[in-house]
Design a protein around this motif. Structure first.
Motif, mmCIF file in Angstrom:
data_model
loop_
_atom_site.group_PDB
_atom_site.id
_atom_site.type_symbol
_atom_site.label_atom_id
_atom_site.label_comp_id
_atom_site.label_asym_id
_atom_site.label_seq_id
_atom_site.Cartn_x
_atom_site.Cartn_y
_atom_site.Cartn_z
ATOM 1 N N ASP A 6 2.638 11.451 1.934
ATOM 2 C CA ASP A 6 2.335 10.376 2.887
ATOM 3 C C ASP A 6 1.786 9.150 2.153
ATOM 4 O O ASP A 6 2.150 8.012 2.464
ATOM 5 N N ALA A 7 0.902 9.386 1.195
ATOM 6 C CA ALA A 7 0.336 8.277 0.413
ATOM 7 C C ALA A 7 1.438 7.557 -0.363
ATOM 8 O O ALA A 7 1.475 6.322 -0.397
ATOM 9 N N LEU A 8 2.336 8.321 -0.954
ATOM 10 C CA LEU A 8 3.429 7.717 -1.718
ATOM 11 C C LEU A 8 4.371 6.922 -0.815
ATOM 12 O O LEU A 8 4.819 5.832 -1.177
ATOM 13 N N ARG A 9 4.642 7.460 0.367
ATOM 14 C CA ARG A 9 5.495 6.736 1.319
ATOM 15 C C ARG A 9 4.801 5.449 1.788
ATOM 16 O O ARG A 9 5.457 4.401 1.921
ATOM 17 N N SER A 10 3.507 5.517 2.022
ATOM 18 C CA SER A 10 2.768 4.318 2.435
ATOM 19 C C SER A 10 2.836 3.255 1.351
ATOM 20 O O SER A 10 3.068 2.073 1.630
ATOM 21 N N TYR A 11 2.649 3.676 0.114
ATOM 22 C CA TYR A 11 2.708 2.739 -1.012
ATOM 23 C C TYR A 11 4.099 2.104 -1.098
ATOM 24 O O TYR A 11 4.224 0.889 -1.221
ATOM 25 N N SER A 12 5.124 2.945 -1.000
ATOM 26 C CA SER A 12 6.506 2.444 -1.095
ATOM 27 C C SER A 12 6.838 1.463 0.021
ATOM 28 O O SER A 12 7.630 0.544 -0.174
ATOM 29 N N ALA A 13 6.235 1.662 1.188
ATOM 30 C CA ALA A 13 6.490 0.788 2.333
ATOM 31 C C ALA A 13 5.640 -0.478 2.298
ATOM 32 O O ALA A 13 5.776 -1.336 3.171
ATOM 33 N N GLY A 14 4.763 -0.592 1.323
ATOM 34 C CA GLY A 14 3.899 -1.772 1.235
ATOM 35 C C GLY A 14 2.660 -1.690 2.100
ATOM 36 O O GLY A 14 1.973 -2.683 2.296
ATOM 37 N N SER A 15 2.364 -0.502 2.604
ATOM 38 C CA SER A 15 1.156 -0.290 3.421
ATOM 39 C C SER A 15 0.032 0.172 2.496
ATOM 40 O O SER A 15 -0.309 1.358 2.442
ATOM 41 N N TYR A 16 -0.535 -0.774 1.767
ATOM 42 C CA TYR A 16 -1.461 -0.438 0.692
ATOM 43 C C TYR A 16 -2.805 0.060 1.190
ATOM 44 O O TYR A 16 -3.379 0.974 0.592
ATOM 45 N N THR A 17 -3.305 -0.495 2.279
ATOM 46 C CA THR A 17 -4.563 0.003 2.838
ATOM 47 C C THR A 17 -4.380 1.447 3.298
ATOM 48 O O THR A 17 -5.233 2.301 3.038
ATOM 49 N N ALA A 18 -3.280 1.722 3.960
ATOM 50 C CA ALA A 18 -2.999 3.090 4.415
ATOM 51 C C ALA A 18 -2.891 4.042 3.227
ATOM 52 O O ALA A 18 -3.414 5.162 3.264
ATOM 53 N N CYS A 19 -2.248 3.610 2.170
ATOM 54 C CA CYS A 19 -2.113 4.435 0.966
ATOM 55 C C CYS A 19 -3.479 4.804 0.411
ATOM 56 O O CYS A 19 -3.746 5.967 0.106
ATOM 57 N N VAL A 20 -4.361 3.824 0.275
ATOM 58 C CA VAL A 20 -5.697 4.064 -0.277
ATOM 59 C C VAL A 20 -6.493 4.985 0.645
ATOM 60 O O VAL A 20 -7.179 5.901 0.187
ATOM 61 N N CYS A 21 -6.373 4.774 1.931
ATOM 62 C CA CYS A 21 -7.091 5.603 2.899
ATOM 63 C C CYS A 21 -6.624 7.063 2.823
ATOM 64 O O CYS A 21 -7.437 7.987 2.847
ATOM 65 N N VAL A 22 -5.334 7.265 2.692
ATOM 66 C CA VAL A 22 -4.794 8.627 2.573
ATOM 67 C C VAL A 22 -5.245 9.252 1.250
ATOM 68 O O VAL A 22 -5.590 10.435 1.207
#
Length: 112
Positions: A11-27
């Motif tokens: 999920d974190a990797l998918r968030s990063y790939s989608a440009g959802s950086y806050t979500a990535c860090v939170c995950v």
């Protein structure tokens, strides 16, 4: 890492790939908390309230010995906390990359 946390890492990797950086860090913060709690339980360390207290318990009980891993764990936790709570901080691709890479190093060196 445990299967449920492995799925969360994706999920974190998918968030990063989608440009959802806050979500990535939170995950990533969620993953760190899961790993820290699992390690505390494994080592027979009482689970204190709060991730920072749990990290300090692992460090003071010499379960995370390398200074660079201690510092990295604290940094990932701090940035993760900022992403999970209201803040004016903007999580850029670079910050998310640092947290994600830090998490991968910690998984490899501490929680494997």
């Amino acid at each position: 890492i445990p299967k449920d946390l492995s799925s969360t890492l994706h999920d974190a990797l998918r968030s990063y790939s989608a440009g959802s950086y806050t979500a990535c860090v939170c995950v990533c913060r969620s993953i760190i908390q899961g790993l820290v709690q699992e390690q505390c339980t494994k080592e027979g360390i009482k689970l204190e309230n709060g991730l920072n207290k749990q990290i300090e318990a692992l460090i003071s009980n010499k379960k995370i010995k390398e200074k660079h891993n201690q510092d990295l764990l604290k940094a990932v936790s701090i940035l993760g906390n900022r992403s999970a709570h209201p803040t004016t901080e903007i999580f850029t691709k670079e910050k998310a990359s640092l947290v994600l890479n830090g998490l991968m190093i910690l998984i490899d060196e501490v929680f494997a």
